[in-house]
Motif scaffolding. Structure first.
Motif, short mmCIF file in Angstrom:
data_model
loop_
_atom_site.label_atom_id
_atom_site.label_comp_id
_atom_site.label_asym_id
_atom_site.label_seq_id
_atom_site.Cartn_x
_atom_site.Cartn_y
_atom_site.Cartn_z
N GLU A 178 7.58 14.14 11.60
CA GLU A 178 7.46 12.89 11.02
C GLU A 178 6.34 12.80 10.07
O GLU A 178 6.33 12.26 9.35
N ALA A 179 5.08 13.35 10.71
CA ALA A 179 3.73 13.23 10.19
C ALA A 179 3.89 14.14 8.67
O ALA A 179 3.31 13.62 7.40
N LEU A 180 4.57 15.05 8.86
CA LEU A 180 4.73 16.11 7.45
C LEU A 180 5.52 15.53 6.59
O LEU A 180 5.28 15.32 5.46
N ASP A 181 6.56 14.89 7.03
CA ASP A 181 7.63 14.37 6.02
C ASP A 181 6.91 13.03 5.43
O ASP A 181 7.31 12.72 4.03
N LYS A 182 6.28 12.40 5.95
CA LYS A 182 5.35 11.19 5.38
C LYS A 182 4.54 11.59 4.60
O LYS A 182 4.36 11.17 3.33
N ALA A 183 3.65 12.96 4.72
CA ALA A 183 2.81 13.40 3.72
C ALA A 183 3.64 14.02 2.61
O ALA A 183 2.94 13.69 1.48
N HIS A 184 4.58 14.52 2.78
CA HIS A 184 5.39 15.04 1.68
C HIS A 184 6.01 13.83 0.78
O HIS A 184 5.90 14.20 -0.62
N CYS A 185 6.39 13.15 1.23
CA CYS A 185 7.08 11.91 0.49
C CYS A 185 5.97 10.88 -0.16
O CYS A 185 6.37 10.26 -1.12
N THR A 186 4.87 10.76 0.67
CA THR A 186 3.83 9.51 0.07
C THR A 186 2.49 10.21 -0.48
O THR A 186 1.99 9.42 -1.07
N GLY A 187 2.36 11.38 0.19
CA GLY A 187 0.97 11.73 -0.19
C GLY A 187 0.07 11.55 0.87
O GLY A 187 -1.07 11.90 0.75
#
Length: 256
Positions: free
Chosen positions: A213-222
């Motif tokens: 979840e933390a990775l996907d948030k980083a990838h989608c929002t920066g």
């Protein structure tokens, strides 16, 4: 970019450990064996390997586990070999480059997918369960060139823990290989941490959902804040085996 004061506690722990170096050879050997087992087990388990911790230990000793696939055995042996390469790279302070990336990946997929081991993907991929979509395969070589340039220039001004987390995140965002990206990303993250004198950060299989979840948030929002915080927590936990081996109380125990 985060303020280095965010990592003050980790820097203090590192200073405490540095004051104990060089560690006795017997302590180092024991810690290394412990790390290799834990790192291999958790990194593989995150990706779906069904070997238990004890089965992983037995597989590392060269014994075949009944009822388990050949691939799962290769994943264990390959990961051990990749850690050995990381140790070698750390000892030479090897900068991140294409050879390093592809060599580590080649070890990860050795005897599993030799055709694609160490080769950038030629197909488009989707990350199961993630919102983020990696770039088109035709853009991967340029994306990786940009990633390596960034990691050896702009990223060098970051605190080592943030740099390691972002190296992991930006690498897996590109998803440059058809398979083995997660394991390779965690190897790269720890290569950066260990070169800077920090212990390896082991993402536990129990943290898999939070990690994804933390990775996907980083990838989608920066926004890397959650992922960096997760990695920082893993680094802090990485000091614990050292305090135990040296007969010292951990920071948590000292506060009680």
């Amino acid at each position: 970019m985060r303020d280095d004061s965010d990592f003050k506690q980790l820097d203090q722990l590192k200073s405490q450990l540095d004051a104990k170096r060089p560690l006795p050879p017997a302590v180092l050997a024991n810690l290394r064996e412990h790390l290799m087992l834990q790192w291999t087990y958790h990194s593989n388990a995150i990706e779906g390997n069904t070997l238990t911790l004890k089965e992983t230990k037995v597989a590392l000793e060269g014994i075949t586990i009944g009822g388990k696939t050949l691939r799962e055995h290769f994943e264990v042996v390959n990961h051990r070999d990749a850690i050995l390469m990381v140790e070698e790279l750390v000892s030479h302070k090897q900068p991140l480059n294409e050879w390093t990336l592809k060599s580590l990946h080649q070890l990860v997929l050795k005897n599993i997918d030799n055709e694609n081991a160490g080769q950038y993907r030629k197909i488009n991929v989707l990350i199961s369960g993630a919102t983020h979509r990696p770039p088109d395969a035709m853009h991967v070589p340029q994306a990786m060139e940009d990633f390596l340039s960034w990691s050896n220039q702009q990223a060098m001004v970051l605190h080592p823990v943030e740099r390691a987390a972002r190296v992991h995140g930006e690498f897996v965002k590109i998803h440059p290989f058809t398979d083995g990206n997660g394991r390779t990303a965690r190897l790269l993250m720890n290569l950066e941490l260990m070169k800077a004198g920090f212990p390896a950060a082991l993402v536990l299989v129990e943290q898999r959902l939070e990690y994804y979840e933390a990775l996907d948030k980083a990838h989608c929002t920066g926004d890397y804040s959650n992922f960096i915080a997760l990695v920082a927590l893993c680094v802090q936990r990485g000091f614990e085996p050292y305090w135990w081996a040296l007969g010292l109380k951990s920071e948590e125990q000292r506060e009680r």
